[in-house]
Design a protein around this motif. Structure first.
Motif, mmCIF file in Angstrom:
data_model
loop_
_atom_site.group_PDB
_atom_site.id
_atom_site.type_symbol
_atom_site.label_atom_id
_atom_site.label_comp_id
_atom_site.label_asym_id
_atom_site.label_seq_id
_atom_site.Cartn_x
_atom_site.Cartn_y
_atom_site.Cartn_z
ATOM 1 N N ARG A 159 -10.235 -61.586 36.566
ATOM 2 C CA ARG A 159 -11.219 -60.779 37.303
ATOM 3 C C ARG A 159 -10.628 -60.295 38.616
ATOM 4 O O ARG A 159 -10.194 -61.102 39.441
ATOM 5 C CB ARG A 159 -12.490 -61.598 37.574
ATOM 6 C CG ARG A 159 -13.462 -61.568 36.422
ATOM 7 C CD ARG A 159 -14.851 -61.937 36.894
ATOM 8 N NE ARG A 159 -15.489 -60.828 37.599
ATOM 9 C CZ ARG A 159 -16.676 -60.912 38.185
ATOM 10 N NH1 ARG A 159 -17.348 -62.050 38.148
ATOM 11 N NH2 ARG A 159 -17.206 -59.882 38.793
ATOM 12 N N ARG A 160 -10.627 -59.006 38.794
ATOM 13 C CA ARG A 160 -9.991 -58.426 39.986
ATOM 14 C C ARG A 160 -10.725 -58.785 41.269
ATOM 15 O O ARG A 160 -10.147 -58.761 42.349
ATOM 16 C CB ARG A 160 -9.930 -56.904 39.856
ATOM 17 C CG ARG A 160 -9.151 -56.447 38.672
ATOM 18 C CD ARG A 160 -9.411 -54.985 38.406
ATOM 19 N NE ARG A 160 -8.481 -54.128 39.103
ATOM 20 C CZ ARG A 160 -8.822 -53.190 39.962
ATOM 21 N NH1 ARG A 160 -10.088 -52.996 40.247
ATOM 22 N NH2 ARG A 160 -7.934 -52.428 40.536
ATOM 23 N N ARG A 197 -14.860 -51.771 41.566
ATOM 24 C CA ARG A 197 -14.709 -50.361 41.187
ATOM 25 C C ARG A 197 -13.526 -49.701 41.898
ATOM 26 O O ARG A 197 -13.130 -48.601 41.537
ATOM 27 C CB ARG A 197 -15.995 -49.591 41.494
ATOM 28 C CG ARG A 197 -17.097 -49.868 40.494
ATOM 29 C CD ARG A 197 -18.328 -49.025 40.787
ATOM 30 N NE ARG A 197 -18.024 -47.593 40.767
ATOM 31 C CZ ARG A 197 -18.851 -46.657 41.213
ATOM 32 N NH1 ARG A 197 -20.016 -47.008 41.731
ATOM 33 N NH2 ARG A 197 -18.531 -45.381 41.162
ATOM 34 N N THR A 221 -10.029 -48.582 42.538
ATOM 35 C CA THR A 221 -8.944 -48.457 41.554
ATOM 36 C C THR A 221 -7.639 -49.064 42.083
ATOM 37 O O THR A 221 -7.446 -49.210 43.296
ATOM 38 C CB THR A 221 -8.674 -46.979 41.206
ATOM 39 O OG1 THR A 221 -8.261 -46.320 42.406
ATOM 40 C CG2 THR A 221 -9.902 -46.300 40.649
ATOM 41 N N THR A 222 -6.768 -49.363 41.153
ATOM 42 C CA THR A 222 -5.451 -49.886 41.519
ATOM 43 C C THR A 222 -4.703 -48.864 42.370
ATOM 44 O O THR A 222 -4.036 -49.230 43.344
ATOM 45 C CB THR A 222 -4.643 -50.181 40.244
ATOM 46 O OG1 THR A 222 -5.406 -51.070 39.435
ATOM 47 C CG2 THR A 222 -3.296 -50.792 40.564
ATOM 48 N N ALA A 223 -4.845 -47.582 42.003
ATOM 49 C CA ALA A 223 -4.137 -46.540 42.749
ATOM 50 C C ALA A 223 -4.577 -46.534 44.205
ATOM 51 O O ALA A 223 -3.746 -46.411 45.118
ATOM 52 C CB ALA A 223 -4.397 -45.184 42.107
ATOM 53 N N LYS A 238 -3.158 -49.546 45.964
ATOM 54 C CA LYS A 238 -1.724 -49.369 46.224
ATOM 55 C C LYS A 238 -1.505 -48.405 47.376
ATOM 56 O O LYS A 238 -0.619 -48.605 48.202
ATOM 57 C CB LYS A 238 -1.025 -48.849 44.954
ATOM 58 C CG LYS A 238 -0.792 -49.936 43.930
ATOM 59 C CD LYS A 238 0.150 -49.487 42.843
ATOM 60 C CE LYS A 238 0.512 -50.683 41.978
ATOM 61 N NZ LYS A 238 1.453 -50.370 40.918
ATOM 62 N N GLY A 260 -3.261 -44.291 34.127
ATOM 63 C CA GLY A 260 -4.431 -44.336 35.008
ATOM 64 C C GLY A 260 -4.129 -44.553 36.477
ATOM 65 O O GLY A 260 -5.044 -44.788 37.251
ATOM 66 N N GLN A 261 -2.850 -44.472 36.851
ATOM 67 C CA GLN A 261 -2.552 -44.660 38.282
ATOM 68 C C GLN A 261 -2.710 -43.362 39.060
ATOM 69 O O GLN A 261 -2.686 -43.362 40.284
ATOM 70 C CB GLN A 261 -1.140 -45.223 38.457
ATOM 71 C CG GLN A 261 -1.050 -46.648 37.974
ATOM 72 C CD GLN A 261 0.137 -47.389 38.535
ATOM 73 O OE1 GLN A 261 0.860 -46.889 39.385
ATOM 74 N NE2 GLN A 261 0.344 -48.600 38.061
ATOM 75 N N LEU A 262 -2.854 -42.258 38.348
ATOM 76 C CA LEU A 262 -3.152 -40.969 38.990
ATOM 77 C C LEU A 262 -4.292 -40.317 38.211
ATOM 78 O O LEU A 262 -4.365 -40.444 36.985
ATOM 79 C CB LEU A 262 -1.935 -40.044 38.943
ATOM 80 C CG LEU A 262 -0.806 -40.254 39.934
ATOM 81 C CD1 LEU A 262 0.332 -39.278 39.626
ATOM 82 C CD2 LEU A 262 -1.284 -40.033 41.352
ATOM 83 N N ASP A 268 -8.452 -46.818 31.847
ATOM 84 C CA ASP A 268 -9.016 -47.364 33.081
ATOM 85 C C ASP A 268 -8.291 -48.680 33.352
ATOM 86 O O ASP A 268 -8.525 -49.689 32.676
ATOM 87 C CB ASP A 268 -10.522 -47.603 32.918
ATOM 88 C CG ASP A 268 -11.161 -48.081 34.225
ATOM 89 O OD1 ASP A 268 -10.415 -48.399 35.180
ATOM 90 O OD2 ASP A 268 -12.398 -48.151 34.281
ATOM 91 N N ASP A 269 -7.394 -48.650 34.337
ATOM 92 C CA ASP A 269 -6.572 -49.855 34.566
ATOM 93 C C ASP A 269 -7.371 -50.989 35.194
ATOM 94 O O ASP A 269 -6.815 -52.052 35.484
ATOM 95 C CB ASP A 269 -5.327 -49.518 35.402
ATOM 96 C CG ASP A 269 -5.658 -49.014 36.795
ATOM 97 O OD1 ASP A 269 -6.860 -48.943 37.136
ATOM 98 O OD2 ASP A 269 -4.723 -48.674 37.532
ATOM 99 N N ARG A 270 -8.667 -50.785 35.417
ATOM 100 C CA ARG A 270 -9.479 -51.882 35.964
ATOM 101 C C ARG A 270 -10.025 -52.791 34.861
ATOM 102 O O ARG A 270 -10.505 -53.878 35.145
ATOM 103 C CB ARG A 270 -10.647 -51.294 36.773
ATOM 104 C CG ARG A 270 -10.203 -50.592 38.039
ATOM 105 C CD ARG A 270 -11.309 -49.820 38.672
ATOM 106 N NE ARG A 270 -11.738 -48.690 37.846
ATOM 107 C CZ ARG A 270 -12.592 -47.761 38.239
ATOM 108 N NH1 ARG A 270 -13.119 -47.811 39.435
ATOM 109 N NH2 ARG A 270 -12.928 -46.765 37.431
ATOM 110 N N LEU A 320 -10.197 -55.351 31.717
ATOM 111 C CA LEU A 320 -9.395 -56.511 31.298
ATOM 112 C C LEU A 320 -8.535 -56.160 30.089
ATOM 113 O O LEU A 320 -7.376 -56.578 30.001
ATOM 114 C CB LEU A 320 -10.323 -57.674 30.944
ATOM 115 C CG LEU A 320 -10.836 -58.530 32.099
ATOM 116 C CD1 LEU A 320 -11.778 -59.592 31.585
ATOM 117 C CD2 LEU A 320 -9.681 -59.184 32.848
ATOM 118 N N ARG A 350 -5.351 -54.368 31.043
ATOM 119 C CA ARG A 350 -4.339 -55.230 31.686
ATOM 120 C C ARG A 350 -3.762 -56.258 30.716
ATOM 121 O O ARG A 350 -2.632 -56.705 30.864
ATOM 122 C CB ARG A 350 -4.960 -55.920 32.904
ATOM 123 C CG ARG A 350 -5.130 -54.952 34.068
ATOM 124 C CD ARG A 350 -5.812 -55.580 35.234
ATOM 125 N NE ARG A 350 -7.255 -55.609 35.076
ATOM 126 C CZ ARG A 350 -8.048 -56.530 35.585
ATOM 127 N NH1 ARG A 350 -7.542 -57.524 36.275
ATOM 128 N NH2 ARG A 350 -9.346 -56.477 35.417
#
Lengths: 557, 254
Positions: free
Chosen positions: A125-126, A271, A273-275, A278, B76-78, B93-95, B97, B100
């Motif tokens: 879980r993030r 919600r 995002t990873t982007a 980062k 999904g990073q851009l 959607d990299d969020r 589970l 990942r």
């Protein structure tokens, strides 16, 4: 590819594992630790002393307590100024805009680059990774609120009882949390680019309104802007903490709004995002490195989050045909400096704004005392000098570029000196001219400041070419986090020369007059600064003055 | 007892059953009319492709053509300028589970925890994915990537190439059904390139879906089952054609 899968660890387990493994390897000797802690404490004490002096100055200026000669107004009688109310409202608005702008650049929910790289790809879980960043990032706006609101309330509230001060600070916290919540909402919804631009513009332009108002008032006579004209500024939300200090309670609704907003954000943390995480981690790393390098331009860029489009209309010649090889190289270097300066008009604007800041302070009623103006002058001169030293700093970080020039190292260093020296010599009359227009100083002080200009250019060079801390050495644990050995020393190189060069000017400003002896002293100090700032420490093996111990390339005539 | 040992000890106590094989899916990745770029402006032609389990797609093209931008958009990073990417049938959607769990991505991120060793970095990934025999898996990958002697070193004591190996190893100490690599050959010596290419091909043959950006014709020839030449317009090619195109810098080479 096929692996036996077991029970997965939680985000908390992974966080703790990373933290403990790192903690087991804290390095650095006791002496280094004591040294860094000592420096940190000394720095904190200096800040506290400065804050205390500011509060005392404010209270003295408002007529509470004994009048001191040092705290007497430096503004000549007959000059108009801006009301303290307008000034405080402008300062609070500026700081709030700056805070929101910085928060939107840095996240505000932030993680470090290694954390984003090694944690966010894990199928856990993030929230467990993001939540600590959310809570930790909340500390900074909260601390900023206390640091700003408490001294202002202490200085400006008519009856600063502990209860009123506490409520005032609470309202300030509410305001900071609302701004943090807004920045978080923008991060979660990936929106708000326009808001960041507006906040950046307010941050840059709001302080100038003080000088503009004061200058206008000095020429407007009966049409001058009065306190009644600016009374509405007291009701700007950013001024509400001061209203609370004066007895109002309704602005405390900000705290309720803030808590609601933070709860909403808390529920939607996953919600982000990873982007985005980062990007904020990269912005944080950029800001940290520019802070460590004491590069005002880079720091400003990192906090402003402006991204270069990689295109510029400014094109100056970098290759010259006429003259000797030596003169062509000199022209190329100077042209490089000029190109870089012209390609970042925001930098030049920032330098101009810095020239106006001491005048802004002097334009405020009760604040125009010599000590405060002197401190502002020193800080602004230093930041203007480092801002103009961006090209020299680039050369310091990339010596190979200078090595391409068929010039001795000393000549290269002197050429790097030219543009900052010229610009700082132009900066000084702008800064002191504005002060003079507001009734601070005298024409003699203006001339003294112009004489200091070339010395400030040398301070730019000293700051740009200072030795950097050895990042390969193990970091020393300190209350502010791991710091490489020698980092504190590196911070002080550059600001020291600015102070030395400005000493006669600052003393004359505080003393209220310029004795004749000040001019030769200033010239001597400027010359010494020039010698010091352009000095190159030769490698032990060097006998010829070539760069890095290498013989200079023969010059073809 | 060191933290790593403690960690491994805890890891070895877990006893849940092995991970089931993912159900077969027609497309692991499907990009439909995908336009990749920044600030709403595309950097290359519009890309459409699909990738099944057991297939490997190589993206090739000159520097600055937009290969990495396409890959970052695919994972999904851009945000795409237009179009859509589906991974295992769902919009990327990299969020999530699932994403990942299934997708291993290695870009050129030179970001490491300064105080953690090589082995500990890999342990985070492996344990985070719930791998049962973490110690063995890590030891195997350290040996494969020639990092066994550096296991207790910290990343900033490694050479640039060794750090690259460590990053690549992090993709192999965890389960994956899709592996995305951006120029994996960069900073690797020739022997390691060849070894990695051979291994990747074996994994693709065993059912892995691989999306890789590369400039190395030999690497591409070994690894890829199909290729896209990325430029202002997109050309679909065989791996051999793409390898030739890279070698000759000619997108239309046969």
């Amino acid at each position: 590819m096929s692996m036996k899968i077991n029970q997965r660890f939680s985000a908390k387990d992974i966080r703790q594992y990373t933290f403990r493994a790192g903690l087991s390897r804290t390095e650095g000797g006791l002496l280094e630790l004591v040294s860094e802690v000592y420096t940190s404490i000394l720095g904190a004490l200096t800040l506290l002393t400065m804050a205390g002096a500011l509060i005392v100055a404010l209270r003295h200026s408002l007529g509470v307590g004994d009048e001191s000669a040092l705290l007497a107004s430096a503004v000549a009688p007959g000059f108009h100024s801006v009301t303290l109310l307008q000034a405080s409202a402008t300062v609070l608005l500026t700081l709030a805009a700056a805070l929101l702008s910085v928060e939107m650049t840095m996240g505000p929910v932030a993680m470090t680059l290694p954390q984003t790289a090694w944690w966010l790809g894990l199928p856990v879980r993030r929230r467990g990774f993001i939540q600590p960043g959310f809570l930790k990032s909340l500390i900074w706006p909260s601390a900023a609120a206390v640091v700003v609101v408490l001294p202002m309330a202490l200085g400006m509230v008519a009856e600063p009882t502990p209860g009123r001060l506490a409520l005032s600070v609470l309202c300030g916290l509410g305001l900071a949390w609302v701004l943090y919540g807004i920045a978080c909402c923008c991060q979660i919804t990936d929106s708000g680019a326009w808001l960041k631009k507006v906040m950046g513009a307010i941050t840059l332009l709001a302080p100038l309104t003080l000088v503009a108002t004061a200058l206008y008032n000095n020429g407007a006579g009966r049409d001058a802007i009065t306190a009644a004209n600016t009374a509405w500024m007291e009701y700007l939300p950013t001024s509400w903490p001061l209203l609370v200090g004066d007895g109002a309670t309704w602005p405390l609704l900000l705290v309720v709004l803030a808590l609601g907003l933070l709860a909403l954000v808390f529920l939607h943390l996953e919600r982000i995002t990873t982007a985005q995480l980062k990007a904020s981690a990269a912005a944080g790393a950029y800001a940290t490195s520019s802070l460590l390098s004491m590069d005002a331009t880079e720091l400003s860029r990192s906090l402003g989050g402006a991204t270069s489009v990689g295109k510029s209309r400014v094109r100056l010649p970098l290759i010259f045909k006429g003259g000797t090889a030596l003169s062509r190289s000199v022209k190329t270097l100077i042209s490089t400096h000029a190109t870089m300066a012209l390609r970042s008009p925001a930098t030049l604007l920032r330098v101009l704004v810095l020239a106006a800041v001491p005048a802004s302070l002097a334009s405020v009623e009760f604040l125009g005392n010599a000590i405060l103006i002197a401190v502002a002058l020193y800080l602004c001169a230093h930041f203007a000098a480092t801002t103009l030293g961006a090209t020299a700093r680039f050369s310091a970080g990339n010596p190979a570029v200078d090595m391409l020039m068929p010039l001795p190292a000393k000549t290269v260093r002197l050429v790097h000196y030219v543009v900052p020296a010229v610009l700082m010599t132009l900066w000084a009359p702008i800064c002191f001219g504005l002060l003079l227009a507001l009734g601070v100083g005298s024409p003699s002080l203006l001339i003294l400041a112009i004489l200091a200009g070339p010395g400030l250019g040398a301070a730019t060079l000293r700051a740009a070419f200072r030795p950097t801390p050895d990042w390969n050495m193990p970091a020393v644990a300190s209350p502010t986090g791991p710091i490489p050995m020698g980092a504190i020393k590196a911070f002080l190189i550059g600001p020291d020369l600015t102070l030395i060069v400005l000493l006669p000017v600052l003393i004359a400003l505080i003393a209220g007059g310029v004795p004749a002896i000040a001019f030769p002293i200033q010239l001597t100090l400027t010359f010494l600064a020039y010698t010091w700032g352009t000095h190159i420490r030769k490698p032990k093996s060097a006998k010829d003055g070539g760069l890095f111990g290498m013989a200079p390339v023969p010059v073809k005539k | 007892m060191g933290i790593t040992s403690l960690y491994f000890q805890v890891m070895s106590k877990a006893t849940s059953p092995s991970r089931k094989s993912p159900p077969s899916r027609p497309d692991v990745v499907r990009a439909e009319k995908l336009e990749a770029g920044y600030s709403g402006k595309g950097v290359c032609g519009i890309v459409s492709f699909s990738l099944h389990a057991g297939q490997s797609l190589a993206l090739v093209g000159p520097n600055g053509a937009g290969k990495s931008t396409v890959v970052k958009t695919v994972v999904g990073q851009l945000e795409p300028v237009s179009g859509i990417t589906l991974i295992n049938g769902s919009e990327v959607d990299d969020r999530t589970l699932d994403f990942r769990r299934e997708v291993a991505v290695v870009f050129d991120d030179d970001a490491f925890f300064p105080a953690l060793t090589v082995e500990e970095h890999l342990a985070i990934v492996s344990a985070g994915h719930g791998v049962e025999d973490v110690e063995d898996v890590i030891a195997t990958e350290l040996e494969f990537f020639g990092l066994t002697a550096m296991a207790k070193s910290r990343p900033y004591n490694l050479s640039s190439g060794q750090r690259r190996r460590m990053l690549l190893a992090s993709a192999f100490v965890r389960p994956r059904s899709l592996l995305v690599l951006d120029e994996p050959e960069q900073r690797l010596d020739t022997a390691m390139r060849h070894k990695l290419a051979t291994r990747l091909r074996a994994e693709v043959d065993a059912g892995l879906a691989l999306l890789v950006v590369t400039h190395d014709p030999d690497f591409l020839d070994t690894v890829a089952t199909k290729a896209l030449f990325i430029a202002d317009t997109i050309h679909t090619m065989t791996p051999r054609q793409a390898a030739t195109a890279i070698a000759s810098e000619n997108p239309h080479a046969d």
